[in-house]
Each structure stands twice: as structure tokens, then as C-alpha cells.
Design an enzyme around this catalytic site. Structure first.
Site, PDB file in Angstrom:
ATOM      1  N   GLY A  38       0.044 102.400  30.450  1.00 36.45           N
ATOM      2  CA  GLY A  38      -0.984 102.854  29.512  1.00 36.45           C
ATOM      3  C   GLY A  38      -0.600 104.210  28.962  1.00 36.45           C
ATOM      4  CB  ALA A  71      -6.206 108.361  31.196  1.00 35.67           C
ATOM      5  N   GLY A  72      -3.302 107.912  30.296  1.00 35.03           N
ATOM      6  CA  GLY A  72      -1.914 107.610  30.670  1.00 35.03           C
ATOM      7  C   GLY A  72      -0.925 108.484  29.908  1.00 35.03           C
ATOM      8  CG  HIS A 118     -22.706 103.004  21.996  1.00 32.76           C
ATOM      9  ND1 HIS A 118     -23.594 103.469  21.067  1.00 32.76           N
ATOM     10  CD2 HIS A 118     -21.913 104.043  22.324  1.00 32.76           C
ATOM     11  CE1 HIS A 118     -23.335 104.749  20.828  1.00 32.76           C
ATOM     12  NE2 HIS A 118     -22.317 105.129  21.588  1.00 32.76           N
ATOM     13  CB  SER A 132     -20.330 108.603  16.541  1.00 34.42           C
ATOM     14  OG  SER A 132     -20.644 109.672  17.383  1.00 34.42           O
ATOM     15  NE  ARG A 161     -23.271 106.760  24.638  1.00 35.19           N
ATOM     16  CZ  ARG A 161     -21.980 106.945  24.507  1.00 35.19           C
ATOM     17  NH1 ARG A 161     -21.132 106.203  25.196  1.00 35.19           N
ATOM     18  NH2 ARG A 161     -21.525 107.871  23.694  1.00 35.19           N
ATOM     19  NE  ARG A 187     -18.645 106.901  28.462  1.00 38.12           N
ATOM     20  CZ  ARG A 187     -18.396 107.005  27.171  1.00 38.12           C
ATOM     21  NH1 ARG A 187     -18.634 108.123  26.514  1.00 38.12           N
ATOM     22  NH2 ARG A 187     -17.958 105.953  26.504  1.00 38.12           N
ATOM     23  CG  LEU A 242     -12.959 110.928  24.166  1.00 38.52           C
ATOM     24  CD1 LEU A 242     -13.229 111.644  22.841  1.00 38.52           C
ATOM     25  CD2 LEU A 242     -11.689 110.090  24.042  1.00 38.52           C
TER      26      LEU A 242
HETATM   27  C1  LIG Z   1     -15.650 102.871  19.428  1.00 41.99           C
HETATM   28  C2  LIG Z   1     -15.607 103.814  20.596  1.00 41.99           C
HETATM   29  C3  LIG Z   1     -15.989 105.129  20.453  1.00 41.99           C
HETATM   30  C4  LIG Z   1     -15.941 105.994  21.538  1.00 41.99           C
HETATM   31  N1  LIG Z   1     -16.312 107.298  21.363  1.00 41.99           N
HETATM   32  C5  LIG Z   1     -16.240 108.140  22.412  1.00 41.99           C
HETATM   33  C6  LIG Z   1     -16.581 109.511  22.244  1.00 41.99           C
HETATM   34  O1  LIG Z   1     -16.934 109.950  21.154  1.00 41.99           O
HETATM   35  N2  LIG Z   1     -16.476 110.324  23.326  1.00 41.99           N
HETATM   36  C7  LIG Z   1     -16.069 109.878  24.553  1.00 41.99           C
HETATM   37  O2  LIG Z   1     -16.013 110.651  25.485  1.00 41.99           O
HETATM   38  N3  LIG Z   1     -15.714 108.581  24.712  1.00 41.99           N
HETATM   39  C8  LIG Z   1     -15.783 107.715  23.678  1.00 41.99           C
HETATM   40  N4  LIG Z   1     -15.426 106.407  23.860  1.00 41.99           N
HETATM   41  C9  LIG Z   1     -14.817 105.986  25.141  1.00 41.99           C
HETATM   42  C10 LIG Z   1     -13.358 106.467  25.200  1.00 41.99           C
HETATM   43  O3  LIG Z   1     -12.768 106.317  23.935  1.00 41.99           O
HETATM   44  C11 LIG Z   1     -12.530 105.680  26.205  1.00 41.99           C
HETATM   45  O4  LIG Z   1     -13.206 105.556  27.420  1.00 41.99           O
HETATM   46  C12 LIG Z   1     -11.198 106.392  26.473  1.00 41.99           C
HETATM   47  O5  LIG Z   1     -10.544 106.651  25.252  1.00 41.99           O
HETATM   48  C13 LIG Z   1     -10.329 105.547  27.365  1.00 41.99           C
HETATM   49  O6  LIG Z   1      -9.058 106.145  27.463  1.00 41.99           O
HETATM   50  P1  LIG Z   1      -7.985 105.535  28.447  1.00 41.99           P
HETATM   51  O7  LIG Z   1      -6.766 106.379  28.329  1.00 41.99           O
HETATM   52  O8  LIG Z   1      -8.588 105.353  29.782  1.00 41.99           O
HETATM   53  O9  LIG Z   1      -7.700 104.061  27.886  1.00 41.99           O
HETATM   54  P2  LIG Z   1      -7.169 103.515  26.473  1.00 41.99           P
HETATM   55  O10 LIG Z   1      -7.203 104.521  25.395  1.00 41.99           O
HETATM   56  O11 LIG Z   1      -7.893 102.220  26.278  1.00 41.99           O
HETATM   57  O12 LIG Z   1      -5.658 103.226  26.738  1.00 41.99           O
HETATM   58  C14 LIG Z   1      -5.238 102.108  27.485  1.00 41.99           C
HETATM   59  C15 LIG Z   1      -3.728 102.037  27.418  1.00 41.99           C
HETATM   60  O13 LIG Z   1      -3.285 101.067  28.333  1.00 41.99           O
HETATM   61  C16 LIG Z   1      -2.369 100.190  27.730  1.00 41.99           C
HETATM   62  N5  LIG Z   1      -2.476  98.918  28.450  1.00 41.99           N
HETATM   63  C17 LIG Z   1      -3.605  98.276  28.843  1.00 41.99           C
HETATM   64  N6  LIG Z   1      -3.290  97.180  29.548  1.00 41.99           N
HETATM   65  C18 LIG Z   1      -1.947  97.136  29.616  1.00 41.99           C
HETATM   66  C19 LIG Z   1      -1.026  96.240  30.207  1.00 41.99           C
HETATM   67  N7  LIG Z   1      -1.421  95.168  30.905  1.00 41.99           N
HETATM   68  N8  LIG Z   1       0.291  96.476  30.039  1.00 41.99           N
HETATM   69  C20 LIG Z   1       0.727  97.556  29.343  1.00 41.99           C
HETATM   70  N9  LIG Z   1      -0.107  98.438  28.760  1.00 41.99           N
HETATM   71  C21 LIG Z   1      -1.423  98.231  28.917  1.00 41.99           C
HETATM   72  C22 LIG Z   1      -2.764 100.158  26.262  1.00 41.99           C
HETATM   73  O14 LIG Z   1      -1.670  99.750  25.487  1.00 41.99           O
HETATM   74  C23 LIG Z   1      -3.141 101.636  26.077  1.00 41.99           C
HETATM   75  O15 LIG Z   1      -1.977 102.393  25.867  1.00 41.99           O
HETATM   76  C24 LIG Z   1     -15.498 105.531  22.782  1.00 41.99           C
HETATM   77  C25 LIG Z   1     -15.118 104.189  22.945  1.00 41.99           C
HETATM   78  C26 LIG Z   1     -15.210 103.347  21.859  1.00 41.99           C
HETATM   79  C27 LIG Z   1     -14.886 101.903  22.074  1.00 41.99           C
END
Ligand SMILES: Cc1cc2nc3c(=O)[nH]c(=O)nc-3n(C[C@H](O)[C@H](O)[C@H](O)COP(=O)(O)OP(=O)(O)OC[C@H]3O[C@@H](n4cnc5c(N)ncnc54)[C@H](O)[C@@H]3O)c2cc1C
Length: 651
Positions: free
Chosen positions: A50, A54-55, A276, A294, A340, A445, A451
């Protein structure tokens, strides 16, 4: 129902939280962490799956420290992770604001917002590191909004009465992801991080109780290969897309978490899913996802429905006196800024009771006419311009002139892979960060805390806790990819791919995903009860059977085959959904987003702290066991020493 053991009977869980004052736990733990000599770091390989917020952050930071990092993503570039979708902002308890915000207030808001189902000490860590996160991301080039004098601007989000959300217009996630991907690519250029784009993790290799590597499939040529490692980090995002219609990116899925779970990694609170309140309503059975507006819009938008049921008048024809601003009416202290879960439940209750608006009567209004009058269009355009454009292009309606229509949509998964305080799962050497994990948010949450959690995990926790683990490995060499565990796991993945290709049915995988989504929305949605859950469980089990008899996956395995990718992900969703329902049935209380209609008081969730002040932690047992023995439940008790549990009221 397939539960092997009730809570209390399974072996105890060690969450590894430093004993004593939760407010200082992180400082104490950080000071204890073991280090690896800079001269030896390159001898250790860490696979980070990922490259979202985070990743990407974890890979960049571990690369900067000098480890051999292998970063894996199924996207074609790290820039594309689902994190770019985040619009509203990122929280930080900076303590300097005029409105008396503080770390303590952040912790109280977050623990209360999560309905006392999160680990208090970890919420302290989240708040404490939030201060560094903003400076760090600012330094990496995130264009945060600023006040006239140059200081960073903030706004409010649901569940809080202070202004602690930092933002970049309505594109905060995108800007944070750009900054993070830039930092990651810098390490790729330096040679510390090897990037594997268009590569999907399909299995985890566990041997001697330790994570020793991953099995991946190259999505372009279909090659299945093993990547051995000293430690594995899963930062693979949330699984809200199990509901089919969700606010997540279409390709978001649960495969990485579920495959790890099937290798023994525990899942925590899988039924805790946030709906949401400001998603766009489904407008056609053929659309493929729903879009989020949002939550920041609730700063200036007022939510209402007509006072009369089935009122089909144009909203502009409905006078003030005939509008029900139900959030302001029911929750005068927080009004439109209720958390929410509360706002979603209140909206869905109005819709179910016949007050829904729009052609499918499945939405409520989010109205900016008052702000247009008092603050004017330039103000709204400055604050929310791109969100308004997004709404207009999705619906053809101008939100400056007519109220938006919004509805609750599946969004964020508070549940995820279980980890201890160091973000290590029950499998040694397997770490989890961001939305793939379960910590911080409890049963609900708060907006803009996700984020933050992804950034805190990636930039400030994993870069310390993974080396702490590596330091204890005492010079172990990289596992041998020819070891039988790697050979067997590779063969398993290849067999599963062949199996999917050979079913020979005539229904596309998407059809099963849609049906699954319908089942889950109806039975495990904003509101659940024993009957709806039991019915959903039967339906999901029937759907699992039909999938393996009827799915059609044309094409082969040695070229790009997106139907194959999709089928594999849907198969995992079908299994995960079963456990989500079992978890929801198991938890006999209402808390946060988990609203069991049997457990309520005056229309609000009724927690049962005596029996359920705990995390539900699940292990899937062997498929060969009889039906009722399929899942093993453990409970991790939660302790609160700073934020006393109280009835959660926003009135
Ligand atoms: C529309 C929307 C708006 C949002 N707005 C907000 C906000 O304003 N503020 C806030 O705090 N949060 C918000 N959130 C929540 C927040 O965006 C997410 O919780 C956060 O970005 C997740 O980050 P992450 O790094 O954990 O995962 P992600 O950004 O989902 O990244 C996952 C990564 O894992 C990889 N991956 C997954 N499975 C595999 C696999 N099997 N093999 C290889 N690669 C894989 C993907 O390619 C990607 O690179 C929002 C969410 C949504 C849906």
C-alpha cells in the site's frame, strides 16, 4: 450462527499498552524502543503493501532510515491511492487556537465520538503526534489553507465544538498524498525503496509464527512470485466497498486484510462501518459507486426535510415554517455538526418514515441558502468551490441555487486487522497502518481523524515500532524464497486463480458484488437487529455458494485481466461479509455506528459497558470444521482512566 466461543473463554489478549498514565504512554514507549545501527539497516528488508497516505509515509520514512524497503501497490503509481479522495481536512490538537482546544479536549472528543470503544492510550498518541503531523506535511509542501496573516487556517468537523481541522480547499487528501508520494519517490531515486506498481498482494507467508514475506501477482503479465522479508507492513486501506455502493474508490477492496486473516491475523470489530451522512443518494441501479460531499459542508449547510411526509414540492417552494431542520431540532448543542453516526441515523430515520426527498425519495436536503444570504457566494466559492462543482457535475443541479440532496452511504471501516500498541498484529513481524487497522476510532470515526491516523501511523509510529521488532531478530538472514512455505503459498495463489478462471458460469463478478451490497445495506446497514442479521447471514452464505457455481471470468491469467482481479476481490468480500454479520450479531448492544434497534433508549444508541466495553477480536478457524465452529471470538477489555465513560449526548 457460526461462533465457536463466546467472549471470556478464549485466551487473553495482550494489547501491549504501556501500563500507567495513558497520557504519557507514548513518550515512555518511544524512549524504550530498540534501535538498529545505521550500518546494519540495509540488511533488513521490509515489505510495505500500500502506498496511500499510511503506506507511502511508512515506506518513505523507513527508506530514509536506510532499510531495504519493497513498496507494493496495485495502482500504476503511488500518487493514485484512494487517499486522494479525502476532501475535508486533517485534525490536529494544536492548543493555540482561541477556542480553548487542547490535547485533552481532542482525546475526549475522539474517545466520546467513538462511543468508548477505542483504546484511550492510542487516542492520546494520535492527538500528541497530530501536532508534528501538520508541521511535517507542511514542510513537505502541502498547500494548507492560510489566514490573512499567514498562519494555517482551520475549520470545524462533526462531533467537536472547536475548529481543529486543517485543510487544502476540498482536496486535502490529494494534497497530502502528493506530498507523501513525492517523499516516497525521493527514496525510490535514492535506491532505498523499490517500487512494485501494478502488483497485488494475494497471500501472506507465515512460518514459525512470523510473517516472512508476501505472494504477489503482477497485474500486467500475471506472474505470481514471492517476496521474502524480515517484516511486512499492510497499509492497504479500508473495506467499506464491501457494500458495493460506497464512497471509496472502486478498486478499494479487502483482499490484503482478508488473506492475512486467513493466515491467522485477527480481525477486530469487523462490523463497525461508518455510514457518511453526506454521500450523494443512489440515483440509478446501474451506477457503480456513490460520491461523497465533504462533511465540512455542514459548517455552512443546513440539513432539513419537509415537515409533511411525501411532500413532492420543489424545495424552493417549501416555506421556512414547513421545513424540519431535524438535527438542529434534536441536537441543539451540536446542530448540523453532530457526529456522523448520529447524523446518518437521524437522516435515515427521516427517509424511512416517508420524509425523504428527490425522485427516489431516498435523500435529505443540505441547504446553503442561509449562508448565501449572510456570507455570500464568493465566501462559499472560496470555502467549498470545488465541492460545489463536483456536485453540479454529478447531478446537473446548481447547489448555489437549489439545496444539495444527500443520503447516508457506506464510507469508513473502523474495524480492521487487530494490532497491539506497536501496530503489530498477533502474527509477529506483521504490522498494520492506516484504515486497514482498527485502532483509534472505536465504534465511530470523527471527521478528519482518519487522514490523521494514516499519517501518524505512517510517519511517526511504524518507523519506530518496525525497527524495534527488527532489532530483536538478531541478524537473521532473509528467508529463502525456495523454502516450502513460499512454494506452497505461491501454489495456493496459482490454484485459486485457475479455480476462478475455470468456474465457467455466466454471471459477471460485479453482479455478485451488487447483490452482496444490497444484502448488507438492508440487513447490516445504518440500523441492524437480530432478525435482519440472521436473514443477511443466510443470504450471504447462499450467495457464496452461487458465486463459485455461476461466476464467469473470461480471458486468461497471463495478461491484464480486470475481471479476474475483480472476481478474486469479490470472493474475499463474500467471506468477509459473513464475519461482519457474525460480529454484528455477537455484539449485543448499540454503540456508535453499530446500532442494534433492540438496544436503544429514547431513539439513541444504548451501550452496555458492563458486558461490551471491549474490542471483539476474531479468528477464522479451518474450513473443514463443522459450520458452527467456523469463527473464534476473543474480547480485549478496554480501560478508561482519563475520559470517564458517559452517556453520549450531543443535545
Ligand atoms: C470520499 C472520501 C473522503 C474522505 N475525506 C476524508 C477527510 O476529509 N478527512 C479524513 O481524515 N479522512 C477522510 N476520508 C478517509 C481517508 O481518506 C482514508 O481513511 C485514508 O485516506 C486511508 O488511507 P490509507 O493509507 O490507510 O489507505 P488508502 O489510501 O486506501 O491506500 C491503500 C493502498 O493500498 C494499496 N493496496 C490495497 N490492497 C492491496 C493489495 N492487495 N495489493 C497491493 N496493494 C494494495 C492500494 O493500491 C493503495 O496504495 C475520506 C474517505 C473517502 C472515501
Amino acid at each position: 450462527m457460526r461462533i465457536r466461543q463466546k467472549h471470556g473463554k478464549a485466551p487473553a489478549i495482550n494489547s501491549n499498552i504501556p501500563p500507567g498514565d495513558p497520557a504519557t504512554a507514548w513518550d515512555r514507549r518511544r524512549a524504550e524502543y530498540r534501535l538498529v545501527s545505521p550500518l546494519k539497516r540495509h540488511d533488513y528488508r521490509i515489505v510495505v503493501v500500500g502506498t496511500g497516505l499510511a503506506g507511502g509515509a511508512a515506506a518513505a520514512a523507513l527508506g530514509e532510515l536506510g532499510y531495504d524497503v519493497q513498496a507494493i501497490t496495485y495502482h500504476d503509481a503511488p500518487r493514485r491511492a484512494h487517499s486522494v479522495a479525502a476532501q475535508g481536512g486533517i485534525n490536529a490538537a494544536r492548543e493555540g487556537a482561541l477556542d480553548a482546544d487542547s490535547l485533552t479536549r481532542f482525546v475526549k472528543d475522539t474517545v466520546k465520538g467513538g462511543d468508548f470503544r477505542a483504546r484511550e492510550a492510542e487516542v492520546f498518541r494520535l492527538g500528541q503526534e497530530s501536532m508534528r503531523v501538520i508541521d511535517h506535511l507542511n514542510a513537505l509542501g502541502t498547500p494548507f489553507a492560510r489566514e490573512y496573516g499567514g498562519t494555517l487556517a482551520t475549520r470545524s468537523f462533526g462531533g467537536v465544538q472547536v475548529s481543529r481541522t486543517f485543510y487544502s480547499r476540498g482536496q486535502t487528501g490529494q494534497q497530502l498524498q502528493i506530498a507523501t508520494a513525492g517523499a516516497l519517490l525521493r527514496q525510490v531515486n535514492r535506491g532505498t525503496v523499490t517500487l512494485h506498481p501494478r502488483t497485488e498482494l494475494l497471500d501472506l507467508v507465515v512460518e514459525d509464527g512470523r510473517a516472512q514475506g508476501v505472494i504477489v501477482r503482477n497485474l500486467v503479465d500475471g506472474t505470481v512470485s514471492a517476496i521474502p522479508a524480515h517484516a511486512v507492513v499492510l497499509a492497504t486501506g479500508g473495506y467499506g466497498s464491501v457494500f458495493y455502493y460506497s464512497t471509496l474508490a472502486i478498486s478499494s477492496n479487502a483482499t490484503a486484510a482478508w488473506r492475512a486473516h486467513r493466515r491467522g491475523a485477527w480481525l477486530a470489530n469487523p462490523s463497525f462501518v461508518q455510514f457518511h451522512p453526506t454521500a450523494l443518494p443512489v440515483s440509478s441501479p446501474w451506477q457503480s459507486k456513490t460520491t461523497l460531499m465533504s462533511e465540512s459542508l455542514r459548517n455552512d449547510g443546513r440539513i432539513w426535510v419537509p415537515k409533511k411526509a411525501n411532500d413532492s414540492r420543489d424545495p424552493l417552494q417549501i416555506p421556512e415554517s414547513e421545513r424540519d431542520y431535524y438535527l438542529e431540532r434534536k441536537y441543539p448543542a451540536f446542530g448540523n455538526l453532530t457526529p456522523r453516526d448520529i447524523a446518518s441515523r437521524a437522516g435515515s430515520e427521516r427517509i424511512r418514515s416517508g420524509y425523504g426527498v428527490g425522485p427516489m425519495k431516498n435523500s435529505v436536503y443540505l441547504d446553503f441558502s442561509a449562508a448565501m444570504k449572510t456570507k455570500g457566494k464568493p465566501y462559499l466559492a472560496e470555502q467549498y468551490g470545488n465541492l460545489f462543482q463536483m456536485y453540479q457535475s454529478a447531478t446537473g443541479e446548481d447547489p448555489y441555487a437549489v439545496p444539495m440532496r444527500i443520503a447516508p452511504g457506506a464510507h469508513f471501516t473502523m474495524g480492521g486487522l487487530w494490532t497491539d500498541y506497536d501496530l503489530m498484529s498477533n502474527i509477529e513481524g506483521l504490522f498494520v497502518g492506516g484504515e486497514a487497522g482498527f485502532t483509534y476510532h472505536g465504534a465511530n470515526r470523527l471527521g478528519a481523524n482518519s487522514l490523521l491516523s494514516a499519517a501518524v501511523d505512517g510517519w511517526f509510529v511504524l518507523p519506530l515500532s518496525v525497527p524495534n521488532y527488527l532489532a530483536g531478530l538478531s541478524d537473521q538472514s532473509l528467508p529463502d524464497r525456495h523454502h516450502h512455505a513460499f512454494v506452497a503459498a505461491t501454489r495456493n495463489v496459482e490454484d485459486r486463480v485457475r479455480k476462478l478462471l475455470s468456474v465457467g458460469g455466466n454471471a459477471p463478478p460485479e453482479q455478485f458484488h451488487r447483490e452482496l451490497g444490497d444484502i448488507l445495506y438492508a440487513g447490516v446497514g445504518v440500523e441492524r437487529n437480530e432478525a435482519s442479521l440472521r436473514e443477511s447471514l443466510d443470504s450471504v452464505i447462499r450467495l457464496q455458494g452461487r458465486f463459485w457455481r455461476e461466476v464467469s471470468v473470461p480471458g486468461g491469467r497471463h495478461h491484464v485481466n480486470q475481471t479476474l482481479e475483480r472476481a478474486s476481490r469479490v470472493a474475499d468480500f463474500l467471506e468477509l461479509a459473513e464475519l461482519m454479520i457474525v460480529d454484528a450479531l455477537h455484539r449485543e448492544e448499540s454503540c456508535g455506528a453499530h446500532f442494534r434497534s433492540e438496544y436503544q433508549s429514547d431513539g439513541e444508541a444504548l451501550r452496555d459497558d458492563e458486558h461490551w466495553s471491549s474490542v471483539s477480536v476474531w479468528e477464522s478457524m479451518s474450513d473443514s470444521l463443522p459450520e458452527r465452529a467456523r469463527f473464534l471470538a476473543r474480547q480485549e477489555p478496554l480501560e478508561f482512566s482519563v475520559v470517564e465513560p458517559e452517556i453520549r449526548s450531543y443535545r
